[in-house]
Design an enzyme around this catalytic site. Sequence first.
Site, PDB file in Angstrom:
ATOM      1  N   CYS A  59       7.191   2.533   0.162  1.00 15.26           N
ATOM      2  CA  CYS A  59       7.463   3.076   1.388  1.00 15.26           C
ATOM      3  C   CYS A  59       8.317   4.297   1.529  1.00 15.26           C
ATOM      4  O   CYS A  59       7.831   5.356   1.177  1.00 15.26           O
ATOM      5  CB  CYS A  59       8.036   1.905   2.315  1.00 15.26           C
ATOM      6  N   HIS A 116       4.500  -3.038   1.009  1.00 11.79           N
ATOM      7  CA  HIS A 116       5.625  -3.513   0.493  1.00 11.79           C
ATOM      8  C   HIS A 116       5.204  -4.924  -0.093  1.00 11.79           C
ATOM      9  O   HIS A 116       5.323  -5.944   0.022  1.00 11.79           O
ATOM     10  CB  HIS A 116       6.927  -3.920   1.704  1.00 11.79           C
ATOM     11  N   GLU A 147       7.058  -6.127  -2.536  1.00 13.49           N
ATOM     12  CA  GLU A 147       8.055  -6.952  -2.909  1.00 13.49           C
ATOM     13  C   GLU A 147       8.431  -7.980  -1.647  1.00 13.49           C
ATOM     14  O   GLU A 147       9.218  -8.974  -1.657  1.00 13.49           O
ATOM     15  CB  GLU A 147       9.304  -6.239  -3.097  1.00 13.49           C
TER      16      GLU A 147
END
Lengths: 227, 83
Positions: A86, A194, A196
């Site tokens: 990002c 993302h 994560e």
Amino acid sequence: MKFAVVVFPGSNCDRDMQYAAKEVLGEEADLLWYKEANLDGYDAILIPGGFSYGDYLRCGAIASTSSVVSQLREKAEAGVPILGVCNGFQILLEAGLLPGALLRNKNLKFMCHFEELEVVNNQTQFTSEYQPNEVISVPIAHNEGNYYCDDETLAQLKANNQIVFTYKNNPNGSVADIAGIINEQGNVLGMMPHPERAAEAILNSADGLKLFQSMLVNWRERYVAGV
Amino acid sequence: MKLVKVHITLKEGVLDPQGKAVQNSLQTLGYDNVQEVRVGKYLELTVEDHANIEQEIEDMCNKLLANPVIENYSYTVEEEVAQ
């Protein structure tokens, strides 16, 4: 394996990134404040999402001039794996570590939802645990995720197999549905979605975990004797 | 002191959704003659005068103020008028 998570003023996914590497993957992961960050001795570097410097001037532009980015350049040159997610992707582009730029989303909206991605290149140290063309579910959360590059650069990306992730349903207007690209050397990956935030089932998807697992597996194969 | 005026515009061919939205709003207001809107940036820099001022501004534009992948820049160097 030892991960560094570089924290800039305005980063806000740094703890999620650390959590994925440390708690979910089970490896070491340190948060490093950009000013005193020393990237020596780390096996991989994670540049998290957020709004570094309030997105002033252009997303990632101000962060890309900080001294830690000079270290990043050296580490990239030396072959250390670097993942930018990002705003981290935006910083890598502004720093010239990856080609292209990110524009405002085509619909001018900040979008925050799960997207289906296709792993179009699983022959990288970040994606080797995925099946070829595996479709995964990973959230996006961005206002400037509309990847742009000129035709010549796009042809190069394609010829060198540098496009790693594409959107199944392009949400932001990105050229060639690009969600993530890797450098020619194969050690710097930038992506808008993302992983994560999709690292364990309680987050509605564990599809992002394989990215971190790929990094670990490849690091072990390369550096840990006898494994 | 010199007053440097820097204009940054999106390159031709680069999508400008913001410009498109402004154009649509102008049309809503009845300004049907507007064919296209491109949104850019304008910066004013007060710079100490020196021999290489133009080269320095070029460097600043290429390194930070503009992103050469998507943007063009132009600038003028003027005498700063005391307030």
